[in-house]
Design an enzyme around this catalytic site. Structure first.
Site, PDB file in Angstrom:
ATOM      1  CD  GLN A  93      -2.777   1.301   2.409  1.00  0.00           C
ATOM      2  OE1 GLN A  93      -3.054   0.263   3.012  1.00  0.00           O
ATOM      3  NE2 GLN A  93      -3.285   2.479   2.739  1.00  0.00           N
ATOM      4  CB  CYS A  99      -6.296  -0.015   3.817  1.00  0.00           C
ATOM      5  SG  CYS A  99      -7.458   1.028   4.727  1.00  0.00           S
ATOM      6  CG  HIS A 170      -4.931  -0.625   7.987  1.00  0.00           C
ATOM      7  ND1 HIS A 170      -4.630  -0.071   6.767  1.00  0.00           N
ATOM      8  CD2 HIS A 170      -4.224  -1.793   8.060  1.00  0.00           C
ATOM      9  CE1 HIS A 170      -3.780  -0.857   6.124  1.00  0.00           C
ATOM     10  NE2 HIS A 170      -3.527  -1.913   6.876  1.00  0.00           N
ATOM     11  CG  ASP A 185      -1.560  -4.760   6.984  1.00  0.00           C
ATOM     12  OD1 ASP A 185      -1.622  -3.794   6.210  1.00  0.00           O
ATOM     13  OD2 ASP A 185      -1.492  -4.634   8.221  1.00  0.00           O
TER      14      ASP A 185
END
Length: 233
Positions: A93, A99, A170, A185
């Site tokens: 990211q 996200c 997030h 993630d």
């Protein structure tokens, strides 16, 4: 001085918003949908439509949470470079508040062999274009992709709450790949393996990890869990 990071408006944790988003980008409307997970107890997990292909988790991304999650990372399995290249779809990211979209890209990217994307759709073209890229190249591709930025912007303004780019929450994603539960993630260096899992236990296995994370942030109520489920025929 480095250029400031690009910033998008965050996606609301709302299955209706997420569904319109993914259906418009190439998921057949009669095949997959997001559903709310109303609680992490077994009886509430049983209410979620099955089978579940992926789980999205929204939580406060505080410095405390970062510290605790790094401690958790030390207890789980590292992902080999071979596994990352051959079996897992992962991208970093580099866009603030992207996200939610990245969680969706991780979810679909790691189950796309089990679903039929609309040929020529955005998702179909995105995954084909980025198939041989590394996580940073994929991040750059997404950062420069105006089509996705526009689609994300439309989705971000479609929810029930006022869009605000200043948020601390997030999204991360959980998917079962080759019998392992992986946490994806985009803020991390790679996916994290949480050990053995299966398509039939993905939701319950993810719930255990999510419960542990919630317990480490006891002063917050800003959590949301959604499941990406296959629609019944």
């Amino acid at each position: 001085m480095a250029a400031p990071a690009k910033r998008w408006v965050p996606l609301e944790a709302n299955p209706d918003v997420m569904n319109q988003f993914i259906w418009g980008l190439g998921i057949p409307e009669n095949e997959l949908e997001f559903n709310d997970v109303y609680g992490l107890d077994e009886e509430l997990l049983e209410m979620v439509p099955k089978p579940v292909l992926a789980v999205l988790f929204l939580f406060p991304y505080s410095s405390l949470a970062d510290t605790e999650r790094e401690e958790v990372k030390e207890q789980v399995l590292e992902v080999s470079k071979q596994e990352l290249l051959e079996n897992l779809y992962f991208l970093k990211q580099t866009v603030d508040n992207a996200c939610g979209t990245i969680g969706i890209l991780h979810a679909i990217g790691n189950v796309k062999s089990n679903i039929q994307l609309v040929e020529g759709s955005y998702f179909d073209r995105f995954y084909k274009s980025t198939a041989n890229m590394d996580p940073f190249e994929r991040a750059k591709f997404l950062e420069e992709d105006r089509e996705m930025e526009d689609a994300h912007s439309v989705a971000a303004t479609a929810g029930d709450t006022v869009a605000d780019s200043n948020v601390e929450e997030h999204y991360i994603c959980f998917v079962c790949v080759n019998g392992q539960l992986y946490e994806f993630d985009g803020m991390k260096s790679q996916p994290i393996s949480h050990g053995l899992s299966s398509p039939g236990t993905l939701l319950q296995d993810s719930a255990k990890i999510i419960k542990d994370m919630i317990q480490k942030i006891p002063d917050s109520m800003n959590f949301n869990v959604m499941a990406l489920s296959r629609k019944p025929f």
